[in-house]
Design an enzyme around this catalytic site. Structure first.
Site, PDB file in Angstrom:
ATOM      1  N   ASP A  12      -2.854   2.034   3.451  1.00  0.00           N
ATOM      2  CA  ASP A  12      -1.679   2.738   2.925  1.00  0.00           C
ATOM      3  C   ASP A  12      -0.503   1.799   2.680  1.00  0.00           C
ATOM      4  OD1 ASP A  12      -3.027   5.307   3.294  1.00  0.00           O
ATOM      5  OD2 ASP A  12      -2.641   4.998   5.428  1.00  0.00           O
ATOM      6  N   GLU A  13      -0.801   0.531   2.390  1.00  0.00           N
ATOM      7  CA  GLU A  13       0.278  -0.430   2.150  1.00  0.00           C
ATOM      8  C   GLU A  13       0.866  -0.317   0.749  1.00  0.00           C
ATOM      9  OE1 GLU A  13      -2.808  -2.340   4.852  1.00  0.00           O
ATOM     10  OE2 GLU A  13      -2.848  -1.435   2.859  1.00  0.00           O
ATOM     11  N   LYS A  15      -1.461  -0.722  -2.158  1.00  0.00           N
ATOM     12  CA  LYS A  15      -2.300  -1.622  -2.962  1.00  0.00           C
ATOM     13  C   LYS A  15      -2.456  -1.128  -4.388  1.00  0.00           C
ATOM     14  CE  LYS A  15      -5.634  -1.094   0.019  1.00  0.00           C
ATOM     15  NZ  LYS A  15      -4.891  -0.379   1.083  1.00  0.00           N
ATOM     16  N   LYS A  17      -0.403   0.245  -6.425  1.00  0.00           N
ATOM     17  CA  LYS A  17       0.690  -0.090  -7.346  1.00  0.00           C
ATOM     18  C   LYS A  17       0.560  -1.505  -7.888  1.00  0.00           C
ATOM     19  CE  LYS A  17       5.713  -0.520  -7.520  1.00  0.00           C
ATOM     20  NZ  LYS A  17       6.983  -0.244  -6.825  1.00  0.00           N
ATOM     21  N   HIS A  40      -4.963   6.341  -2.728  1.00  0.00           N
ATOM     22  CA  HIS A  40      -3.653   5.814  -3.072  1.00  0.00           C
ATOM     23  C   HIS A  40      -3.132   6.498  -4.322  1.00  0.00           C
ATOM     24  CE1 HIS A  40      -6.594   2.854  -4.835  1.00  0.00           C
ATOM     25  NE2 HIS A  40      -5.905   3.157  -5.910  1.00  0.00           N
ATOM     26  N   THR A 234     -13.015   1.544   9.928  1.00  0.00           N
ATOM     27  CA  THR A 234     -13.932   2.150   8.976  1.00  0.00           C
ATOM     28  C   THR A 234     -15.285   1.462   9.127  1.00  0.00           C
ATOM     29  OG1 THR A 234     -14.151   2.887   6.674  1.00  0.00           O
ATOM     30  CG2 THR A 234     -13.362   0.628   7.031  1.00  0.00           C
TER      31      THR A 234
END
Length: 422
Positions: A12-13, A15, A17, A40, A234
């Site tokens: 959730d950084e 990526k 965009k 995202h 994960t």
């Protein structure tokens, strides 16, 4: 030339965009690992697009997209996501995305099993998305999984899926699942899916001399099966190694490895989180940052930026440049803390390594430095010199703390144009 975009924290950084921005000049955009557990959002021309299994290069009309061999694909979600993008006006999405025949199929069966496995763990549950990713990768590792290419062989496909269902029924007893119902749905998908399936290696050979291949990492390094906060991770390799493996990349062709780091830290699900703020600061970050999971809708846990974690991430992934995102979310803080070291129960001080034992992580003490806030609106700024002095100092402090790896891009809002390029 290959550019790889990787998450540096717990996902959730933002990526999507930077991938969207870079894909404007890319010929090919690839997903290397993970499944529809990833999520995202991209805002382009005032339209919001949600991505899960599809590469976000689909927003760029000239970009071809590949879902690689290291991924697991839930076919109904694949078509649902394609349809949603087309409904929002993206052109030629059906003809610009392909799936490796070696990718594995994530079934509804896997989602049912995911829920049962989480329930058995009780208070020590991993906090999965419930999408079946773990059971699917488990079947892959146990050599009983179904590959995407096998969907086209009806006899083989149905036999293998029935065998999977039988095995899980032997383990769990009654399942809230009808294998014949899923088999019948795939009768509809079989011909529909055929144009999307490719031999990855021969497909990529067409681009071997092209200098504009973009790899979009899913999840993040701290969720990596080997290098993350195991077992709260994960089930795939989310770092540099997974990108190379999942797409059979030539390592000598990799020019850029971009680490995406949020200006603070978030995490979804269970597991250790040293800088988590279970107080008004964490709540303020959560509200200001609109920290809700794209895939699950769950609130994200929030905390201060963690240099120790990011140094470890850098050591594993070897970033050549960084993208610092959501700087504007810190606009209203009087002071901002950054974690610079951990102290273990035995007094050992750690600055650039991360404990493997999650129980040990829960017991460590975090050492912070406090930086002054800037109390100025930075949203939408596109020039570095327009940032308040204290915001620049914050960026440069993080940059120095990460061995001087340049922060080339700074996010100042959700839209593609809300970006500072240094």
């Amino acid at each position: 030339m290959v550019t790889i975009v990787l998450g540096s924290q717990w996902g959730d950084e933002g990526k999507g965009k930077i991938t969207d921005y870079l894909s404007q000049d890319a010929t090919l955009c690839c997903r290397s690992a993970g499944g529809h557990n990833a999520g995202h959002t991209i805002v382009h021309d005032s339209v919001t697009y949600d991505f899960h299994i599809l590469p976000s290069g689909l927003v760029s009309p000239k970009c071809i997209n590949l879902i690689g061999a290291g991924t697991v694909v839930h076919i109904p979600s694949f078509f649902k996501e394609l349809s949603a993008l087309a409904d929002k006006g993206l052109v030629d999405v059906d003809s610009r995305v392909f799936i490796s025949d070696r990718a594995h199929v994530c079934f509804d069966l896997h989602s049912v099993v995911d829920g049962l496995e989480e329930a058995k763990l009780g208070g020590r549950k991993v906090g999965t998305t419930g999408k079946g990713i773990g059971p699917c990768y488990s079947d892959k590792a146990s050599r009983r999984g179904v590959r995407v290419g096998e969907i086209l062989d009806e006899e083989v496909f149905e036999r293998k899926l029935r065998n999977l269902e039988s095995g899980y029924r032997s383990r769990f007893g009654e399942l809230a699942y009808d294998v014949e119902d899923e088999i019948n749905r795939f009768k509809e998908y079989r011909q529909k899916l055929k144009p999307y399936i490719v031999d990855q290696l021969s497909f990529l050979q067409k681009y071997k001399n092209d200098d504009r291949i973009l790899v979009e990492g899913a999840n993040a390094l701290m969720l990596d099966l080997d290098h993350g906060t195991y077992p709260f991770v994960t089930s795939s390799s989310t770092g540099l190694g997974g990108a190379i493996q999942g797409l059979s990349l030539n390592p000598t062709k990799i020019k850029n490895i971009i680490g995406v780091v949020k200006a603070y830290t978030t995490r979804v699900g269970s597991g250790p989180f040293p800088t988590e703020q279970l107080n008004e600061f964490g709540e303020k970050l959560q509200v200001a940052g609109r920290e809700f999971g794209v895939t699950t809708g769950r609130k994200r846990r929030c905390g201060w930026f963690d240099l120790v974690l990011c140094r470890y991430s850098l050591a594993v992934n070897h970033y050549t440049a960084l993208n610092l995102t959501k700087l504007d979310i810190l606009d209203d803080f009087d002071e901002i803390k950054v974690a610079v070291a951990y102290t273990l129960p035995d007094g050992t001080r750690l600055e650039d390594s991360y404990p493997a034992d999650p129980n040990l992580i829960e017991k460590l003490e975090v050492e912070y430095i406090t930086l002054p806030g800037w109390k100025t609106n930075t949203m939408g700024l596109t020039k570095y010199e327009d940032l308040p002095e204290n915001a620049q100092k914050y960026v440069e402090y993080i940059e120095r703390g990460l061995d001087g790896v340049p922060i080339k891009w700074i996010g100042t809002g959700p839209a593609r144009e809300h970006l500072i390029i240094r």
